[in-house]
Each structure stands twice: as C-alpha cells, then as structure tokens.
Write a protein that holds these residues in place. Structure first.
Motif, PDB file in Angstrom:
ATOM      1  N   VAL A  81      44.783  30.118  45.169  1.00 17.59           N
ATOM      2  CA  VAL A  81      45.464  31.883  45.176  1.00 17.59           C
ATOM      3  C   VAL A  81      44.325  31.827  43.497  1.00 17.59           C
ATOM      4  O   VAL A  81      44.975  32.984  43.262  1.00 17.59           O
ATOM      5  CB  VAL A  81      46.640  31.892  44.901  1.00 17.59           C
ATOM      6  N   THR A 110      55.294  23.202  39.188  1.00 18.65           N
ATOM      7  CA  THR A 110      55.355  23.280  40.407  1.00 18.65           C
ATOM      8  C   THR A 110      56.181  24.424  40.181  1.00 18.65           C
ATOM      9  O   THR A 110      56.952  24.192  39.418  1.00 18.65           O
ATOM     10  CB  THR A 110      55.791  22.222  41.503  1.00 18.65           C
ATOM     11  N   ASP A 111      56.554  24.830  40.740  1.00 16.40           N
ATOM     12  CA  ASP A 111      57.728  26.451  41.147  1.00 16.40           C
ATOM     13  C   ASP A 111      58.057  25.961  42.830  1.00 16.40           C
ATOM     14  O   ASP A 111      57.295  26.651  43.298  1.00 16.40           O
ATOM     15  CB  ASP A 111      56.757  27.558  40.644  1.00 16.40           C
ATOM     16  N   ALA A 114      58.377  30.130  44.159  1.00 18.67           N
ATOM     17  CA  ALA A 114      57.468  30.640  44.783  1.00 18.67           C
ATOM     18  C   ALA A 114      56.748  29.576  46.153  1.00 18.67           C
ATOM     19  O   ALA A 114      55.475  29.930  46.395  1.00 18.67           O
ATOM     20  CB  ALA A 114      56.181  31.152  43.639  1.00 18.67           C
ATOM     21  N   ARG A 115      56.902  27.676  45.854  1.00 17.61           N
ATOM     22  CA  ARG A 115      56.265  27.560  46.539  1.00 17.61           C
ATOM     23  C   ARG A 115      54.740  27.468  45.656  1.00 17.61           C
ATOM     24  O   ARG A 115      53.777  27.213  46.454  1.00 17.61           O
ATOM     25  CB  ARG A 115      56.099  27.767  48.120  1.00 17.61           C
ATOM     26  N   GLU A 116      54.885  27.042  44.206  1.00 22.63           N
ATOM     27  CA  GLU A 116      52.819  26.917  43.933  1.00 22.63           C
ATOM     28  C   GLU A 116      53.007  25.641  43.073  1.00 22.63           C
ATOM     29  O   GLU A 116      54.222  25.494  43.213  1.00 22.63           O
ATOM     30  CB  GLU A 116      53.300  28.192  43.047  1.00 22.63           C
ATOM     31  N   VAL A 118      50.594  24.186  40.682  1.00 22.24           N
ATOM     32  CA  VAL A 118      50.167  24.368  39.052  1.00 22.24           C
ATOM     33  C   VAL A 118      49.316  23.373  38.928  1.00 22.24           C
ATOM     34  O   VAL A 118      49.893  21.700  38.510  1.00 22.24           O
ATOM     35  CB  VAL A 118      49.717  25.000  37.735  1.00 22.24           C
ATOM     36  N   THR A 137      45.818  27.283  40.798  1.00 21.82           N
ATOM     37  CA  THR A 137      47.410  27.268  41.631  1.00 21.82           C
ATOM     38  C   THR A 137      46.651  27.205  42.603  1.00 21.82           C
ATOM     39  O   THR A 137      46.414  28.195  43.332  1.00 21.82           O
ATOM     40  CB  THR A 137      47.400  29.007  40.569  1.00 21.82           C
ATOM     41  N   ARG A 139      49.518  27.624  46.781  1.00 24.30           N
ATOM     42  CA  ARG A 139      50.531  28.427  47.298  1.00 24.30           C
ATOM     43  C   ARG A 139      50.156  27.790  48.616  1.00 24.30           C
ATOM     44  O   ARG A 139      49.614  28.370  49.137  1.00 24.30           O
ATOM     45  CB  ARG A 139      50.473  29.683  47.158  1.00 24.30           C
TER      46      ARG A 139
END
Length: 141
Positions: A81, A110-111, A114-116, A118, A137, A139
């Motif tokens: 993204v 990681t997040d 947000a299911r992200e 980097v 990034t 996702r």
C-alpha cells in the motif's frame, strides 16, 4: 514465512533474498514498456557524455525489480500500500554481460490492529547500495 501468515510475522524477520540479472535486452524491453527511451539507457557514448560510467538501468526498473521481493513474500501484489526509495547510485549494465541486483529485506514494524507490516529493503549491486531508505507498508485484505 509469508504475509499470509501475518500472525507469525515479527519485527526483525527477514524476507527471502532476491537476485535478478539485468542485461541490455532487459533495458530495451523496459524502454518499450515504459516509453522511456533516453539514450543513457542504451548508448555508452551518450551516457559517458553526461558523466555516467556507462549505460545505466532505468531507476524505475530497479525500483520495480526490488518491489518483487515484497510481492513474492506477501503472495499478493495488492498487499503493498506504500513504497518509497531514494536512488543513490546508478546501476551500470555492461555490454556484453549482466549486472546482478541483490535485494534483501527485514520487518521493521507490525501493527496487528491495522494488519500492516512495514518492511525495509536493502538493494545493491556487487556489495554497493544502489537504493537507500527503501521502505514499504503491506496490508492484508
């Protein structure tokens, strides 16, 4: 490991290393696809006249090749993204011959909410960095 298994991804995880050979034929094909027919990508004389050591790969070709590391790891091209880099050194493509682009990466953060993820990439040729601050990034849908 791939992004499909997001719950198992952790900071510091490494992506599989990608090596890609580029030759003058690849530059011709990229020029045809992109419309970038600048002579620095096919003429040693012109490249040297503008201060380059020889014919160089298109910057966007180099950036695009590097992004394959991300899409192959994620298993889904639309997972990327955001993607950015800085061009720091030209990729000189000999004739005859090939230049080998080497791409490695690691998970920076990681997040889970947000299911992200980097990812930082390292992109080089012969041990010399050609792209810096290469970050993406990704996702999950």
């Amino acid at each position: 490991m791939s992004l499909r298994g997001f719950d198992t991804v952790a900071v510091g995880d490494t992506l599989p290393v990608l090596t890609v050979e580029l030759d003058r034929a690849a530059l011709v094909a990229y020029a045809a696809a992109s419309g970038d027919h600048n002579a620095i990508h096919w003429s040693d004389r012109v490249a040297q006249e503008v201060g380059l050591p020889g014919v160089i790969a298109h910057g966007m070709l180099t950036m695009g090749v590097a992004s394959r590391t991300l899409t192959e790891w994620a298993g889904e091209p639309t997972a990327v993204v955001a993607y950015s880099t800085r061009f720091t050194r030209p990729v000189v493509v000999p004739d005859p011959g090939v230049v080998v682009l080497e791409v490695s990466g690691s998970v920076r953060s990681t997040d889970a909410d947000a299911r992200e993820v980097v990812v930082d990439l390292t992109v080089g040729v012969g041990g010399e960095t050609v792209l810096t601050k290469t970050r993406a990034t990704l996702r999950l849908a």
